[in-house]
Structures are given as structure tokens and as C-alpha cells.
Design a protein around this motif. Structure first.
Motif, PDB file in Angstrom:
ATOM      1  N   PHE A 151      97.618   6.919  39.396  1.00 57.61           N
ATOM      2  CA  PHE A 151      96.961   5.942  40.268  1.00 57.61           C
ATOM      3  C   PHE A 151      95.697   5.409  39.595  1.00 57.61           C
ATOM      4  O   PHE A 151      94.963   6.150  38.933  1.00 57.61           O
ATOM      5  CB  PHE A 151      96.574   6.573  41.609  1.00 57.61           C
ATOM      6  N   ASN A 152      95.466   4.124  39.775  1.00 61.42           N
ATOM      7  CA  ASN A 152      94.245   3.436  39.311  1.00 61.42           C
ATOM      8  C   ASN A 152      94.094   3.394  37.800  1.00 61.42           C
ATOM      9  O   ASN A 152      92.988   3.180  37.297  1.00 61.42           O
ATOM     10  CB  ASN A 152      92.985   4.043  39.943  1.00 61.42           C
ATOM     11  N   ARG A 153      95.184   3.548  37.066  1.00 59.96           N
ATOM     12  CA  ARG A 153      95.147   3.368  35.622  1.00 59.96           C
ATOM     13  C   ARG A 153      95.943   2.109  35.298  1.00 59.96           C
ATOM     14  O   ARG A 153      96.953   1.812  35.948  1.00 59.96           O
ATOM     15  CB  ARG A 153      95.741   4.569  34.876  1.00 59.96           C
ATOM     16  N   ILE A 154      95.493   1.360  34.298  1.00 60.20           N
ATOM     17  CA  ILE A 154      96.090   0.069  33.942  1.00 60.20           C
ATOM     18  C   ILE A 154      96.786   0.189  32.598  1.00 60.20           C
ATOM     19  O   ILE A 154      96.157   0.563  31.599  1.00 60.20           O
ATOM     20  CB  ILE A 154      95.007  -1.033  33.876  1.00 60.20           C
ATOM     21  N   VAL A 164      99.211   1.088  39.364  1.00 62.20           N
ATOM     22  CA  VAL A 164      99.722   1.659  40.612  1.00 62.20           C
ATOM     23  C   VAL A 164      98.520   2.102  41.430  1.00 62.20           C
ATOM     24  O   VAL A 164      97.661   2.836  40.927  1.00 62.20           O
ATOM     25  CB  VAL A 164     100.645   2.878  40.354  1.00 62.20           C
ATOM     26  N   GLN A 165      98.456   1.631  42.705  1.00 60.31           N
ATOM     27  CA  GLN A 165      97.377   2.020  43.601  1.00 60.31           C
ATOM     28  C   GLN A 165      97.972   2.562  44.895  1.00 60.31           C
ATOM     29  O   GLN A 165      98.994   2.056  45.374  1.00 60.31           O
ATOM     30  CB  GLN A 165      96.472   0.829  43.905  1.00 60.31           C
ATOM     31  N   GLU A 166      97.323   3.578  45.460  1.00 61.37           N
ATOM     32  CA  GLU A 166      97.845   4.171  46.696  1.00 61.37           C
ATOM     33  C   GLU A 166      97.897   3.157  47.826  1.00 61.37           C
ATOM     34  O   GLU A 166      98.852   3.133  48.602  1.00 61.37           O
ATOM     35  CB  GLU A 166      96.995   5.374  47.105  1.00 61.37           C
ATOM     36  N   ALA A 167      96.903   2.301  47.930  1.00 61.16           N
ATOM     37  CA  ALA A 167      96.838   1.369  49.058  1.00 61.16           C
ATOM     38  C   ALA A 167      97.791   0.188  48.921  1.00 61.16           C
ATOM     39  O   ALA A 167      98.354  -0.276  49.911  1.00 61.16           O
ATOM     40  CB  ALA A 167      95.407   0.855  49.214  1.00 61.16           C
ATOM     41  N   SER A 168      97.987  -0.326  47.705  1.00 63.77           N
ATOM     42  CA  SER A 168      98.758  -1.568  47.544  1.00 63.77           C
ATOM     43  C   SER A 168     100.108  -1.398  46.876  1.00 63.77           C
ATOM     44  O   SER A 168     100.982  -2.239  47.014  1.00 63.77           O
ATOM     45  CB  SER A 168      97.935  -2.595  46.754  1.00 63.77           C
ATOM     46  N   GLY A 169     100.314  -0.330  46.130  1.00 59.30           N
ATOM     47  CA  GLY A 169     101.592  -0.115  45.458  1.00 59.30           C
ATOM     48  C   GLY A 169     101.534  -0.465  43.988  1.00 59.30           C
ATOM     49  O   GLY A 169     100.504  -0.312  43.328  1.00 59.30           O
ATOM     50  N   VAL A 170     102.642  -0.977  43.461  1.00 60.33           N
ATOM     51  CA  VAL A 170     102.773  -1.322  42.043  1.00 60.33           C
ATOM     52  C   VAL A 170     102.421  -2.794  41.861  1.00 60.33           C
ATOM     53  O   VAL A 170     102.870  -3.643  42.638  1.00 60.33           O
ATOM     54  CB  VAL A 170     104.212  -1.076  41.546  1.00 60.33           C
ATOM     55  N   PHE A 181     102.959  -9.903  40.515  1.00 60.44           N
ATOM     56  CA  PHE A 181     103.464  -9.433  41.800  1.00 60.44           C
ATOM     57  C   PHE A 181     102.837  -8.103  42.146  1.00 60.44           C
ATOM     58  O   PHE A 181     102.311  -7.393  41.284  1.00 60.44           O
ATOM     59  CB  PHE A 181     104.995  -9.306  41.782  1.00 60.44           C
ATOM     60  N   THR A 182     102.889  -7.774  43.423  1.00 54.28           N
ATOM     61  CA  THR A 182     102.472  -6.478  43.936  1.00 54.28           C
ATOM     62  C   THR A 182     103.513  -6.073  44.961  1.00 54.28           C
ATOM     63  O   THR A 182     103.910  -6.902  45.786  1.00 54.28           O
ATOM     64  CB  THR A 182     101.084  -6.555  44.600  1.00 54.28           C
ATOM     65  N   PHE A 183     103.983  -4.825  44.912  1.00 55.93           N
ATOM     66  CA  PHE A 183     104.996  -4.426  45.879  1.00 55.93           C
ATOM     67  C   PHE A 183     104.916  -2.940  46.201  1.00 55.93           C
ATOM     68  O   PHE A 183     104.361  -2.141  45.450  1.00 55.93           O
ATOM     69  CB  PHE A 183     106.405  -4.755  45.353  1.00 55.93           C
ATOM     70  N   SER A 184     105.496  -2.613  47.333  1.00 51.74           N
ATOM     71  CA  SER A 184     105.776  -1.242  47.743  1.00 51.74           C
ATOM     72  C   SER A 184     107.048  -1.331  48.565  1.00 51.74           C
ATOM     73  O   SER A 184     107.603  -2.424  48.750  1.00 51.74           O
ATOM     74  CB  SER A 184     104.624  -0.662  48.574  1.00 51.74           C
ATOM     75  N   ALA A 185     107.512  -0.225  49.095  1.00 56.18           N
ATOM     76  CA  ALA A 185     108.716  -0.263  49.922  1.00 56.18           C
ATOM     77  C   ALA A 185     108.504  -1.129  51.162  1.00 56.18           C
ATOM     78  O   ALA A 185     109.450  -1.687  51.711  1.00 56.18           O
ATOM     79  CB  ALA A 185     109.124   1.150  50.335  1.00 56.18           C
ATOM     80  N   ASP A 186     107.241  -1.294  51.587  1.00 55.42           N
ATOM     81  CA  ASP A 186     106.939  -2.024  52.820  1.00 55.42           C
ATOM     82  C   ASP A 186     106.850  -3.534  52.654  1.00 55.42           C
ATOM     83  O   ASP A 186     106.726  -4.254  53.639  1.00 55.42           O
ATOM     84  CB  ASP A 186     105.629  -1.515  53.419  1.00 55.42           C
ATOM     85  N   GLY A 187     106.862  -4.058  51.432  1.00 54.03           N
ATOM     86  CA  GLY A 187     106.777  -5.503  51.237  1.00 54.03           C
ATOM     87  C   GLY A 187     106.269  -5.855  49.856  1.00 54.03           C
ATOM     88  O   GLY A 187     106.062  -4.982  49.009  1.00 54.03           O
ATOM     89  N   ASP A 194      94.352  -6.261  41.176  1.00 54.62           N
ATOM     90  CA  ASP A 194      93.631  -5.534  40.129  1.00 54.62           C
ATOM     91  C   ASP A 194      93.066  -4.213  40.666  1.00 54.62           C
ATOM     92  O   ASP A 194      92.818  -4.066  41.866  1.00 54.62           O
ATOM     93  CB  ASP A 194      92.481  -6.403  39.610  1.00 54.62           C
ATOM     94  N   VAL A 195      92.858  -3.280  39.771  1.00 51.06           N
ATOM     95  CA  VAL A 195      92.215  -2.007  40.132  1.00 51.06           C
ATOM     96  C   VAL A 195      90.721  -2.277  40.269  1.00 51.06           C
ATOM     97  O   VAL A 195      90.096  -2.841  39.361  1.00 51.06           O
ATOM     98  CB  VAL A 195      92.471  -0.940  39.039  1.00 51.06           C
ATOM     99  N   PRO A 196      90.125  -1.905  41.396  1.00 49.52           N
ATOM    100  CA  PRO A 196      88.677  -2.116  41.541  1.00 49.52           C
ATOM    101  C   PRO A 196      87.904  -1.395  40.432  1.00 49.52           C
ATOM    102  O   PRO A 196      88.279  -0.281  40.014  1.00 49.52           O
ATOM    103  CB  PRO A 196      88.362  -1.511  42.909  1.00 49.52           C
ATOM    104  N   ALA A 197      86.842  -2.018  39.967  1.00 46.85           N
ATOM    105  CA  ALA A 197      86.060  -1.435  38.862  1.00 46.85           C
ATOM    106  C   ALA A 197      85.491  -0.081  39.228  1.00 46.85           C
ATOM    107  O   ALA A 197      85.284   0.776  38.369  1.00 46.85           O
ATOM    108  CB  ALA A 197      84.940  -2.391  38.468  1.00 46.85           C
ATOM    109  N   ASP A 198      85.229   0.171  40.549  1.00 45.59           N
ATOM    110  CA  ASP A 198      84.628   1.436  40.950  1.00 45.59           C
ATOM    111  C   ASP A 198      85.680   2.458  41.402  1.00 45.59           C
ATOM    112  O   ASP A 198      85.336   3.483  41.983  1.00 45.59           O
ATOM    113  CB  ASP A 198      83.598   1.214  42.052  1.00 45.59           C
ATOM    114  N   ALA A 199      86.958   2.194  41.113  1.00 43.85           N
ATOM    115  CA  ALA A 199      88.005   3.142  41.516  1.00 43.85           C
ATOM    116  C   ALA A 199      87.842   4.441  40.742  1.00 43.85           C
ATOM    117  O   ALA A 199      87.390   4.446  39.604  1.00 43.85           O
ATOM    118  CB  ALA A 199      89.383   2.543  41.266  1.00 43.85           C
ATOM    119  N   PRO A 200      88.219   5.570  41.358  1.00 40.90           N
ATOM    120  CA  PRO A 200      88.075   6.856  40.665  1.00 40.90           C
ATOM    121  C   PRO A 200      89.062   6.989  39.515  1.00 40.90           C
ATOM    122  O   PRO A 200      90.085   6.371  39.473  1.00 40.90           O
ATOM    123  CB  PRO A 200      88.365   7.891  41.753  1.00 40.90           C
TER     124      PRO A 200
END
Length: 200
Positions: A151-154, A164-170, A181-187, A194-200
Motif C-alpha cells: 500500500f502507498n508505494r508507486i 495501491v491504496q486502501e481507500a481507493s484501490g488500484v 484509471f482507478t478501480f476496486s471491486a466496488d467500481g 496519486d498517493v498523498p505525499a504524507d502517506a505512511p
């Protein structure tokens, strides 16, 4: 006329002539609108490089059908999705496991056009260098067990980037066109997240 008086008269005459030969100022009641200001350039936000992964860790031999050229692939932390970057060609994502099964994204089309012009179930979402993102029917991946992209690596390589981000998906992007594109099973959306600059 005395000399001093004549000199004073000449000096006064010279001063009045000099005052009359200055720059001409014209004042009118006409108003002219100033030309419109040029529009500011569009604001462009470059994708963040704050959380880059080591691309070499995701380099794998490509399919034999493509001559074995190197591709870059990863599996999501959930193990549900797998994405593959074919250098300077496209990035595609589908279900992990190497099988060409239905994509399983809410809102995805039920059918897409296959290479023969018929209709078939989409197995992947992809974006190439210049075209819009789309769903497609791709053959089963020949890349087995690619490493997990945390998660949160580019992963940025060969003209594309994914995260890949927990909140938004791939999310994946063509760096040439800025389309993605951005997707998850939900849409899904046809925009890169983009990954926020302050993401862990």
C-alpha cells in the motif's frame, strides 16, 4: 533699452519657447478598454515521487509469445488483483491467478469486442500510451506470482506508474498522456489517484 533689460527679455522669451516645445499631451473623453489579459497557463500537477518502489524488484521475464521481453508486474496486498506494465506499450490489471476470468468490477461493461470482432466478457482494465482507459478481453497472464506492491508505494517504470491504496484501490497512469484509471471491486473511475505525499 538697457542691456540688462534686453537680456532679461531674451531670457524670458527663451523660457516661454522652451515651455511650449515640450511633449504634447492630448486629453480626450474617449475610453479604450485595455486588451484582455492572457489566460493563465493550465495548472498541471505532476504525479508524486515521494513513495517510489524499487522497479527492479518487479521486473520479470515476459511471455514467450512476446519474445520474453521484460515486463513489470505486481499483485495487490489482498492477492485479488494483478497488474502488468508492458514497457512503453500499456498497463493492464485483472484478477490474480493467471486466469482470464471476468474482471469483477461493479459498473464494468458486460461485454467488450474481442480481437475477431465478436463480443466477449472483459477480463482486464487497461490504458496504453495515448488512448483512453478501457476494458478489454486479454488472454491469461503468463507471468506467474509477481511480487506484492505494498500500500502507498508507486511503481513507476517504462512510461507508466501504478499504486495501491486502501481507500481507493488500484490506480495506474500513462505518463505520456496523463490518462489513467482507478478501480476496486466496488467500481472504477477513468482518472489516476496519486498517493498523498504524507502517506505512511
Amino acid at each position: 533699452m538697457p542691456v540688462i533689460t534686453r537680456l532679461c527679455a531674451v531670457a524670458a522669451l527663451l523660457l516661454s519657447v522652451a515651455a511650449c516645445t515640450g511633449p504634447t499631451v492630448v486629453t480626450t473623453d474617449d475610453t479604450v478598454a485595455p486588451p484582455p489579459a492572457a489566460a493563465p497557463p493550465p495548472e498541471t500537477t505532476r504525479p508524486s515521487n515521494a513513495h517510489l518502489a524499487n522497479a527492479f524488484a518487479y521486473a520479470l521475464p515476459g511471455p514467450e509469445s512476446a519474445g520474453g521481453a521484460t515486463v513489470y508486474a505486481f499483485t495487490t496486498p489482498s492477492g485479488r488483483w494483478q497488474c502488468q506494465i508492458t514497457p512503453r506499450t500499456q498497463v493492464s490489471c485483472g484478477k490474480a491467478g493467471g486466469t482470464a476470468t471476468a474482471i469483477g468490477i461493479t459498473g464494468a461493461p458486460d461485454e467488450v469486442t474481442d480481437p475477431d470482432g465478436g463480443s466477449t466478457t472483459p477480463t482486464a482494465i487497461l490504458v496504453d500510451r495515448t488512448a483512453d482507459p478501457q476494458f478489454a478481453a486479454l488472454p491469461a497472464s503468463e507471468v506467474a506470482d509477481p511480487p506484492v506492491l505494498p500500500f502507498n508505494r508507486i511503481l513507476a517504470v517504462a512510461g507508466f506508474r501504478c499504486n495501491v491504496q486502501e481507500a481507493s484501490g488500484v490506480s495506474c497512469l500513462s505518463e505520456l498522456s496523463g490518462k489513467g484509471f482507478t478501480f476496486s471491486a466496488d467500481g472504477f473511475t477513468t482518472a489516476y489517484t496519486d498517493v498523498p505525499a504524507d502517506a505512511p
